[in-house]
Design a protein around this motif. Structure first.
Motif, PDB file in Angstrom:
ATOM      1  N   CYS A   1       1.087  -0.830  -0.678  1.00 30.76           N
ATOM      2  CA  CYS A   1       0.043   0.026  -0.110  1.00 30.76           C
ATOM      3  C   CYS A   1       0.582   1.859  -0.323  1.00 30.76           C
ATOM      4  CB  CYS A   1      -1.283  -0.173   1.372  1.00 30.76           C
ATOM      5  SG  CYS A   1      -2.093  -1.361   0.983  1.00 30.76           S
ATOM      6  N   SER A   2       1.855   1.276   0.623  1.00 31.19           N
ATOM      7  CA  SER A   2       2.901   2.463   1.336  1.00 31.19           C
ATOM      8  C   SER A   2       3.553   2.686  -0.374  1.00 31.19           C
ATOM      9  CB  SER A   2       4.007   2.108   2.025  1.00 31.19           C
ATOM     10  OG  SER A   2       4.934   2.851   2.343  1.00 31.19           O
ATOM     11  N   ASN A   3       3.799   1.390  -1.707  1.00 29.94           N
ATOM     12  CA  ASN A   3       4.562   1.180  -2.648  1.00 29.94           C
ATOM     13  C   ASN A   3       3.772   2.817  -3.709  1.00 29.94           C
ATOM     14  OD1 ASN A   3       7.091   0.639  -1.374  1.00 29.94           O
ATOM     15  ND2 ASN A   3       6.229  -2.033  -2.636  1.00 29.94           N
ATOM     16  N   VAL A   4       2.604   2.083  -3.394  1.00 27.01           N
ATOM     17  CA  VAL A   4       1.368   3.180  -4.103  1.00 27.01           C
ATOM     18  C   VAL A   4       1.304   4.186  -4.132  1.00 27.01           C
ATOM     19  CG1 VAL A   4      -1.355   2.728  -4.904  1.00 27.01           C
ATOM     20  CG2 VAL A   4       0.239   0.314  -4.380  1.00 27.01           C
ATOM     21  N   ALA A   5       0.839   4.888  -2.667  1.00 31.56           N
ATOM     22  CA  ALA A   5       0.280   5.684  -2.494  1.00 31.56           C
ATOM     23  C   ALA A   5       1.801   6.280  -2.553  1.00 31.56           C
ATOM     24  CB  ALA A   5       0.356   5.547  -1.425  1.00 31.56           C
ATOM     25  N   VAL A   6       3.466   6.375  -2.192  1.00 38.41           N
ATOM     26  CA  VAL A   6       4.389   6.280  -2.854  1.00 38.41           C
ATOM     27  C   VAL A   6       5.066   7.073  -4.359  1.00 38.41           C
ATOM     28  CG1 VAL A   6       6.839   6.885  -2.944  1.00 38.41           C
ATOM     29  CG2 VAL A   6       5.879   6.113  -1.259  1.00 38.41           C
ATOM     30  N   CYS A   7       4.364   5.843  -5.596  1.00 34.18           N
ATOM     31  CA  CYS A   7       3.715   6.501  -6.395  1.00 34.18           C
ATOM     32  C   CYS A   7       2.969   7.204  -6.916  1.00 34.18           C
ATOM     33  CB  CYS A   7       4.118   5.102  -7.448  1.00 34.18           C
ATOM     34  SG  CYS A   7       4.062   5.184  -9.073  1.00 34.18           S
ATOM     35  N   LEU A   8       1.779   6.952  -6.360  1.00 36.88           N
ATOM     36  CA  LEU A   8       1.166   8.442  -6.732  1.00 36.88           C
ATOM     37  C   LEU A   8       1.815   9.354  -6.887  1.00 36.88           C
ATOM     38  CD1 LEU A   8      -1.834   6.928  -4.873  1.00 36.88           C
ATOM     39  CD2 LEU A   8      -1.908   6.824  -7.861  1.00 36.88           C
ATOM     40  N   ILE A   9       2.616  10.079  -5.010  1.00 35.36           N
ATOM     41  CA  ILE A   9       2.502  10.805  -4.690  1.00 35.36           C
ATOM     42  C   ILE A   9       4.099  11.640  -5.869  1.00 35.36           C
ATOM     43  CG2 ILE A   9       4.351  12.661  -3.547  1.00 35.36           C
ATOM     44  CD1 ILE A   9       1.964  10.501  -0.927  1.00 35.36           C
ATOM     45  N   GLU A  10       4.985  10.937  -6.057  1.00 35.69           N
ATOM     46  CA  GLU A  10       5.891  10.776  -6.935  1.00 35.69           C
ATOM     47  C   GLU A  10       5.616  11.211  -8.233  1.00 35.69           C
ATOM     48  OE1 GLU A  10       8.916   8.342  -5.954  1.00 35.69           O
ATOM     49  OE2 GLU A  10       9.676   8.671  -4.563  1.00 35.69           O
ATOM     50  N   VAL A  11       4.817  10.835  -8.760  1.00 37.38           N
ATOM     51  CA  VAL A  11       4.146  10.467 -10.712  1.00 37.38           C
ATOM     52  C   VAL A  11       3.783  11.812 -10.581  1.00 37.38           C
ATOM     53  CG1 VAL A  11       2.249   9.550 -12.404  1.00 37.38           C
ATOM     54  CG2 VAL A  11       4.497   7.986 -11.275  1.00 37.38           C
ATOM     55  N   HIS A  12       3.082  12.034  -9.603  1.00 37.19           N
ATOM     56  CA  HIS A  12       2.151  13.783  -9.959  1.00 37.19           C
ATOM     57  C   HIS A  12       2.856  14.244  -9.647  1.00 37.19           C
ATOM     58  CE1 HIS A  12       0.348  17.164  -8.036  1.00 37.19           C
ATOM     59  NE2 HIS A  12      -1.026  16.447  -8.798  1.00 37.19           N
ATOM     60  N   ALA A  13       4.186  14.717  -8.566  1.00 40.13           N
ATOM     61  CA  ALA A  13       5.457  15.393  -8.928  1.00 40.13           C
ATOM     62  C   ALA A  13       6.556  15.577  -9.919  1.00 40.13           C
ATOM     63  CB  ALA A  13       5.963  15.573  -7.448  1.00 40.13           C
ATOM     64  N   ASN A  14       6.294  14.482 -10.900  1.00 36.32           N
ATOM     65  CA  ASN A  14       7.381  14.311 -11.997  1.00 36.32           C
ATOM     66  C   ASN A  14       8.260  14.020 -11.028  1.00 36.32           C
ATOM     67  OD1 ASN A  14       5.743  14.764 -14.055  1.00 36.32           O
ATOM     68  ND2 ASN A  14       6.498  17.477 -13.972  1.00 36.32           N
ATOM     69  N   GLU A  15       9.209  13.357 -10.601  1.00 33.81           N
ATOM     70  CA  GLU A  15       9.822  12.805  -9.654  1.00 33.81           C
ATOM     71  C   GLU A  15      10.249  11.213  -9.697  1.00 33.81           C
ATOM     72  OE1 GLU A  15       9.499  13.718  -5.484  1.00 33.81           O
ATOM     73  OE2 GLU A  15       9.617  16.132  -5.967  1.00 33.81           O
ATOM     74  N   TYR A  16       9.190  10.287 -10.603  1.00 35.87           N
ATOM     75  CA  TYR A  16       9.613   9.089 -10.613  1.00 35.87           C
ATOM     76  C   TYR A  16      10.698   9.032 -11.576  1.00 35.87           C
ATOM     77  CZ  TYR A  16       8.141   4.589  -8.773  1.00 35.87           C
ATOM     78  OH  TYR A  16       8.061   3.189  -8.740  1.00 35.87           O
TER      79      TYR A  16
END
Length: 252
Positions: A237-252
């Motif tokens: 769940c944490s991995n999914v949430a971190v991905c949502l945050i980082e993609v949104h910020a163009n950091e993935y």
């Protein structure tokens, strides 16, 4: 015609089975329709369809874990079959989505659609793994049923607290995933830390009971399986949430 009908009448059952086998399963047909390759010509629609399937996959994984946790309190073979069916469903979703998303990645997309594509590509494996852990919980529950293992009232209370925390993080993750909600996603990581802390506490209390002769080693094996599944589900769940945050910020 009359003679042919008379010959076929005794084969009625066989013909029904053949007809059933020749008609695709409704659920599989639905998945094929939702991921129709003809939609690739309209990338925005194709991305929307892929997101719909990914959300359904997340919902199935969360439901599988919820059902599996219920089995630890009262085992039921039909519910176990539901857990296995949901896990199988997430496997098929992941396979179909993976292939579809790779094809989409070769098409020129808008910035917004590209963010969705990246999020889906990086998260579907984590979502599928939650369903795998649900099966592990179900199997631990089956072992408890077969070996007549019953946790003490205190242990049951401790597990109930942990299960509520797991249910909460699953629910919030699915909600964040459904709307690609960055604010909701930011609340998942603190919950994952709560689950980790609860797992450590349950282990510590079990060791104390074991040392005091209030619990057997056999119980500990089953408990360890449950705790591992819960902790890893929260990690995904944490991995999914971190991905949502980082993609949104163009950091993935």
């Amino acid at each position: 015609n009359i003679a042919a009908t008379a010959i076929l009448l005794p084969l009625n059952g066989v013909l029904v089975k053949l007809a059933t086998l020749s008609v695709p399963d409704d659920r599989q047909e639905e998945k094929t329709e939702l991921l129709d390759e003809r939609l690739l010509g309209t990338p925005a629609v194709a991305i929307q369809r892929a997101h719909e399937i990914a959300v359904r996959m997340a919902e199935d994984s969360a439901e599988a874990m919820t059902l599996a946790m219920g089995l630890t309190r009262e085992f039921d073979s039909k519910t176990m079959e539901q857990v296995l069916a949901l896990e199988d469903s997430t496997d098929r979703y992941e396979d179909a989505l993976g292939t579809y998303l790779v094809k989409l990645s070769g098409i020129n997309l808008t910035v917004a659609d590209n963010r969705i594509l990246n999020t889906l590509l990086y998260t579907i494996s984590d979502i599928e793994r939650i369903a795998d852990h649900a099966v592990s919980v179900g199997r631990a529950a089956l072992e408890m049923e077969e070996k007549k293992i019953h946790f003490s009232q205190q242990a049951q209370s401790e597990l109930a607290v942990l299960e509520r925390a797991v249910s909460d993080i699953l629910s919030r993750t699915v909600d964040a995933y459904r709307g690609f909600d960055r604010n909701l996603a930011m609340k998942v990581e603190p919950q994952e830390q709560v689950v980790d802390a609860l797992v450590r506490e349950v282990k510590s209390r079990h060791i104390r009971r074991l040392r005091d002769g209030l619990c057997s080693v056999e119980y500990g094996f089953v408990l360890e399986d449950l705790l591992t599944a819960f902790e890893r589900s929260a990690d995904h769940c944490s991995n999914v949430a971190v991905c949502l945050i980082e993609v949104h910020a163009n950091e993935y």
